[in-house]
Write a protein that holds these residues in place. Structure first.
Motif, PDB file in Angstrom:
ATOM      1  N   ARG A   1       1.003  -1.301   0.007  1.00 19.21           N
ATOM      2  CA  ARG A   1       0.286   0.130   0.078  1.00 19.21           C
ATOM      3  C   ARG A   1       0.703   1.295   0.045  1.00 19.21           C
ATOM      4  O   ARG A   1       0.847   1.997  -0.573  1.00 19.21           O
ATOM      5  CB  ARG A   1      -1.366  -0.011   1.310  1.00 19.21           C
ATOM      6  CG  ARG A   1      -2.358  -0.611   1.130  1.00 19.21           C
ATOM      7  CD  ARG A   1      -3.561  -0.223   2.029  1.00 19.21           C
ATOM      8  NE  ARG A   1      -2.994  -1.413   2.483  1.00 19.21           N
ATOM      9  CZ  ARG A   1      -2.534  -1.666   4.354  1.00 19.21           C
ATOM     10  NH1 ARG A   1      -2.372   0.098   4.870  1.00 19.21           N
ATOM     11  NH2 ARG A   1      -2.108  -2.521   4.505  1.00 19.21           N
ATOM     12  N   ILE A   2       1.568   1.174   1.111  1.00 20.04           N
ATOM     13  CA  ILE A   2       2.376   2.563   1.220  1.00 20.04           C
ATOM     14  C   ILE A   2       3.558   2.493  -0.303  1.00 20.04           C
ATOM     15  O   ILE A   2       3.533   3.873  -0.608  1.00 20.04           O
ATOM     16  CB  ILE A   2       3.793   2.558   2.165  1.00 20.04           C
ATOM     17  CG1 ILE A   2       3.431   2.267   3.626  1.00 20.04           C
ATOM     18  CG2 ILE A   2       4.550   3.128   2.150  1.00 20.04           C
ATOM     19  CD1 ILE A   2       3.524   2.138   4.694  1.00 20.04           C
ATOM     20  N   GLN A   3       3.987   1.328  -0.994  1.00 23.87           N
ATOM     21  CA  GLN A   3       4.736   1.858  -2.560  1.00 23.87           C
ATOM     22  C   GLN A   3       3.716   2.682  -3.202  1.00 23.87           C
ATOM     23  O   GLN A   3       4.493   3.108  -3.934  1.00 23.87           O
ATOM     24  CB  GLN A   3       4.744   0.503  -3.074  1.00 23.87           C
ATOM     25  CG  GLN A   3       6.651   0.175  -2.074  1.00 23.87           C
ATOM     26  CD  GLN A   3       7.089  -1.076  -2.390  1.00 23.87           C
ATOM     27  OE1 GLN A   3       6.704  -1.961  -3.662  1.00 23.87           O
ATOM     28  NE2 GLN A   3       7.778  -2.042  -1.472  1.00 23.87           N
ATOM     29  N   GLN A   4       2.795   1.741  -3.626  1.00 24.98           N
ATOM     30  CA  GLN A   4       1.759   2.456  -4.658  1.00 24.98           C
ATOM     31  C   GLN A   4       1.520   4.094  -4.488  1.00 24.98           C
ATOM     32  O   GLN A   4       1.340   4.540  -5.014  1.00 24.98           O
ATOM     33  CB  GLN A   4       0.301   1.532  -3.861  1.00 24.98           C
ATOM     34  CG  GLN A   4      -0.242   0.326  -4.798  1.00 24.98           C
ATOM     35  CD  GLN A   4      -1.297  -0.507  -4.799  1.00 24.98           C
ATOM     36  OE1 GLN A   4      -1.214  -0.930  -4.108  1.00 24.98           O
ATOM     37  NE2 GLN A   4      -1.638  -0.146  -5.919  1.00 24.98           N
ATOM     38  N   ARG A   5       1.112   3.516  -3.285  1.00 23.43           N
ATOM     39  CA  ARG A   5       0.665   5.679  -2.685  1.00 23.43           C
ATOM     40  C   ARG A   5       2.255   6.439  -3.229  1.00 23.43           C
ATOM     41  O   ARG A   5       1.354   7.487  -3.632  1.00 23.43           O
ATOM     42  CB  ARG A   5       0.390   5.552  -1.299  1.00 23.43           C
ATOM     43  CG  ARG A   5       0.332   7.126  -0.583  1.00 23.43           C
ATOM     44  CD  ARG A   5      -0.103   7.273   0.699  1.00 23.43           C
ATOM     45  NE  ARG A   5       0.597   6.042   1.809  1.00 23.43           N
ATOM     46  CZ  ARG A   5       1.633   6.739   2.344  1.00 23.43           C
ATOM     47  NH1 ARG A   5       2.143   8.135   2.382  1.00 23.43           N
ATOM     48  NH2 ARG A   5       2.434   6.386   3.699  1.00 23.43           N
ATOM     49  N   ASN A   6       2.996   5.793  -2.423  1.00 21.32           N
ATOM     50  CA  ASN A   6       4.507   7.143  -2.390  1.00 21.32           C
ATOM     51  C   ASN A   6       5.075   7.222  -4.221  1.00 21.32           C
ATOM     52  O   ASN A   6       5.110   7.792  -4.626  1.00 21.32           O
ATOM     53  CB  ASN A   6       5.781   7.008  -1.380  1.00 21.32           C
ATOM     54  CG  ASN A   6       5.377   7.672  -0.307  1.00 21.32           C
ATOM     55  OD1 ASN A   6       4.638   7.331   0.276  1.00 21.32           O
ATOM     56  ND2 ASN A   6       6.389   6.332   0.923  1.00 21.32           N
ATOM     57  N   ARG A   7       4.553   5.687  -4.946  1.00 21.63           N
ATOM     58  CA  ARG A   7       5.006   6.324  -6.108  1.00 21.63           C
ATOM     59  C   ARG A   7       3.947   6.771  -7.407  1.00 21.63           C
ATOM     60  O   ARG A   7       4.316   7.845  -7.896  1.00 21.63           O
ATOM     61  CB  ARG A   7       5.184   4.809  -7.442  1.00 21.63           C
ATOM     62  CG  ARG A   7       5.819   3.866  -6.482  1.00 21.63           C
ATOM     63  CD  ARG A   7       6.356   2.132  -7.279  1.00 21.63           C
ATOM     64  NE  ARG A   7       6.366   2.311  -8.407  1.00 21.63           N
ATOM     65  CZ  ARG A   7       7.192   2.038  -8.914  1.00 21.63           C
ATOM     66  NH1 ARG A   7       8.461   1.380  -8.522  1.00 21.63           N
ATOM     67  NH2 ARG A   7       7.668   2.377 -10.386  1.00 21.63           N
ATOM     68  N   LYS A   8       2.761   6.903  -6.710  1.00 17.84           N
ATOM     69  CA  LYS A   8       1.500   8.227  -7.498  1.00 17.84           C
ATOM     70  C   LYS A   8       1.998   8.928  -7.157  1.00 17.84           C
ATOM     71  O   LYS A   8       2.616   9.960  -7.886  1.00 17.84           O
ATOM     72  CB  LYS A   8       0.330   7.009  -6.688  1.00 17.84           C
ATOM     73  CG  LYS A   8      -0.224   7.746  -7.373  1.00 17.84           C
ATOM     74  CD  LYS A   8      -1.835   6.968  -7.192  1.00 17.84           C
ATOM     75  CE  LYS A   8      -3.194   7.190  -7.622  1.00 17.84           C
ATOM     76  NZ  LYS A   8      -3.278   8.421  -8.503  1.00 17.84           N
ATOM     77  N   LEU A   9       2.802   9.032  -5.551  1.00 21.48           N
ATOM     78  CA  LEU A   9       2.909  10.767  -5.476  1.00 21.48           C
ATOM     79  C   LEU A   9       4.288  11.218  -5.696  1.00 21.48           C
ATOM     80  O   LEU A   9       4.320  12.646  -6.044  1.00 21.48           O
ATOM     81  CB  LEU A   9       2.847  10.426  -3.783  1.00 21.48           C
ATOM     82  CG  LEU A   9       2.079  10.692  -2.846  1.00 21.48           C
ATOM     83  CD1 LEU A   9       2.577  10.702  -1.045  1.00 21.48           C
ATOM     84  CD2 LEU A   9       1.147  12.002  -2.381  1.00 21.48           C
ATOM     85  N   ILE A  10       4.893  10.325  -5.947  1.00 20.88           N
ATOM     86  CA  ILE A  10       5.981  11.092  -6.939  1.00 20.88           C
ATOM     87  C   ILE A  10       6.324  11.228  -8.355  1.00 20.88           C
ATOM     88  O   ILE A  10       6.268  12.443  -8.708  1.00 20.88           O
ATOM     89  CB  ILE A  10       7.438   9.765  -6.534  1.00 20.88           C
ATOM     90  CG1 ILE A  10       8.217   9.790  -5.330  1.00 20.88           C
ATOM     91  CG2 ILE A  10       8.216  10.293  -7.850  1.00 20.88           C
ATOM     92  CD1 ILE A  10       8.393   8.720  -4.978  1.00 20.88           C
ATOM     93  N   LEU A  11       5.358  10.335  -9.171  1.00 19.69           N
ATOM     94  CA  LEU A  11       4.701  10.272 -10.557  1.00 19.69           C
ATOM     95  C   LEU A  11       4.553  11.364 -10.431  1.00 19.69           C
ATOM     96  O   LEU A  11       4.204  12.719 -11.543  1.00 19.69           O
ATOM     97  CB  LEU A  11       4.046   9.228 -10.840  1.00 19.69           C
ATOM     98  CG  LEU A  11       5.042   7.789 -11.082  1.00 19.69           C
ATOM     99  CD1 LEU A  11       4.559   5.880 -11.510  1.00 19.69           C
ATOM    100  CD2 LEU A  11       6.366   8.250 -12.150  1.00 19.69           C
ATOM    101  N   ASP A  12       3.185  12.215  -9.866  1.00 19.17           N
ATOM    102  CA  ASP A  12       2.084  12.915  -9.395  1.00 19.17           C
ATOM    103  C   ASP A  12       3.050  14.572  -9.800  1.00 19.17           C
ATOM    104  O   ASP A  12       2.843  15.037 -10.501  1.00 19.17           O
ATOM    105  CB  ASP A  12       0.977  13.335  -8.635  1.00 19.17           C
ATOM    106  CG  ASP A  12       0.603  14.173  -8.818  1.00 19.17           C
ATOM    107  OD1 ASP A  12      -0.404  13.519  -9.963  1.00 19.17           O
ATOM    108  OD2 ASP A  12       0.107  14.718  -8.507  1.00 19.17           O
TER     109      ASP A  12
END
Lengths: 210, 210
Positions: A17-28
């Motif tokens: 979950r954390i990876q999904q959230r942070n990768r999304k944050l970073i890419l955005d």
DNA sequence: TCGTGACTTTACCAAGTGGTCAAAAAAGAC
DNA sequence: GTCTTTTTTGACCACTTGGTAAAGTCACGA
């Protein structure tokens, strides 16, 4: 000991979950920064600040600035080709093309950052995207040109150069995202894109009506 | 003792031969670099290398990176407004607008770097050019829109939104310079701009013919 | 609750950046 | 030629940049 987010019990697409959230944050965040500064002009610090994460934390999820950019570009290519793929060879020619134009306009409105990311990359000579353009866009472009030419030969559309037709569709629709700063100054900040949609419908309808 | 190139016996525009030559070299090199990398992405080292001068020597002629960029932008604004200024309110409406389009296409072919410099600046939100846009371009844009609207009201042109008409002219003509990398990939490297000129003539003639 | 692996941070580089300075080298003026 | 002014350069600096190492913190299953 494990410090590679791609290993461990969650492999491949199965991110925590954390990876999904942070990768999304970073890419955005990266999309925002790369779109407005270009590749060289963007910094990891800006991306980190925008994402609300620390710089080393960014580099925990991506191996470097380049990988973030490439990831964005790969995603972009799919989003970008999609409206063109939806053109139906079996459909009514004029309506198919006008529908395509409307899809493109709406994409400019909905994904202006993606449009600017793409524009930045191509402006700089498409150094990282040229292979994608050749392998992904070119075949689709050629097919679509042939399709349109066929429609014209069959008298379903007024004749014109299909290549330049497509260029002019891209140019006019993406203009509202890419040159937004200029459009805003000249129209007084009103969202000009809605009027643009009607205008472009008229423009291309007049061109293509047999 | 004098180390300011603007002082001494040559003042104002009266630059020495060496100064004229080197300022030209620098601005030309900077145009190349800024146009392809954007402001932040461009470096003085790149500009110096491109100009064939040392970095401190560049800074002998310009006080800094910013001043070089601003100088280019100021020049650009004039070049850019010129084709629009040439539209003659007394002329034949359709031919005036088509002639304007042809001038813009030729500018894209002749000054692609200037077009990309402008595109880069606007893409990034026009941080340095917004005042110029408001004070220089906006009034001319408004006047031209009013002129075109007048022509349409008089039945000399088919009716459409003048603002979006101008946007679409800019978008389509500058596309050949700004998205050259993409155009080259898709057309196989042929100089597509010539075919583009004919196509755009047809496109806007059909739109505007009453 | 405790241990293990997933996540985060602090401190730190080495290279690249815009920019400075004084001294050297060219150009001109006489 | 020689003296002055303009031009060029090499050495340097403070700061930013992408990236690393290692130690710390957190989450969660046994």
């Amino acid at each position: 000991m494990k410090d590679d987010p791609d290993s461990g019990k969650n492999q491949g697409k199965g991110l925590s979950r954390i990876q999904q959230r942070n990768r999304k944050l970073i890419l955005d965040a990266a999309l925002e920064v790369f779109a407005s500064e270009g590749y060289r002009g963007a910094t990891l610090d800006q991306i980190a600040a925008q994402a609300g994460l620390s710089k080393p934390n960014i580099l925990y999820y991506f191996s470097g600035k380049e990988e973030i950019h490439v990831t964005l570009l790969n995603r972009l290519m799919e989003t970008w080709l999609d409206p063109l793929r939806q053109v139906d060879p079996q459909g009514e020619p004029l309506e198919e093309l006008l529908a395509y134009i409307h899809r493109k306009v709406r994409m400019s409105k909905q994904f202006p950052r993606e449009s600017r990311l793409f524009a930045n990359e191509v402006l700089q000579g498409a150094p990282r995207m040229k292979p994608h353009l050749k392998s992904g866009l070119k075949p689709l472009f050629d097919d679509t040109c042939a399709l349109i030419q066929g429609w014209m030969d069959a008298g379903k559309l007024a004749a014109c150069d299909p290549q330049h037709l497509i260029f002019s569709i891209w140019a006019t629709t993406q203009h509202y995202a890419d040159f937004d700063a200029q459009v805003k100054v000249l129209t007084g900040g009103k969202s000009a894109i809605n009027g643009g949609e009607d205008y472009l419908d008229t423009l291309f309808r007049k061109l293509l009506t047999p």
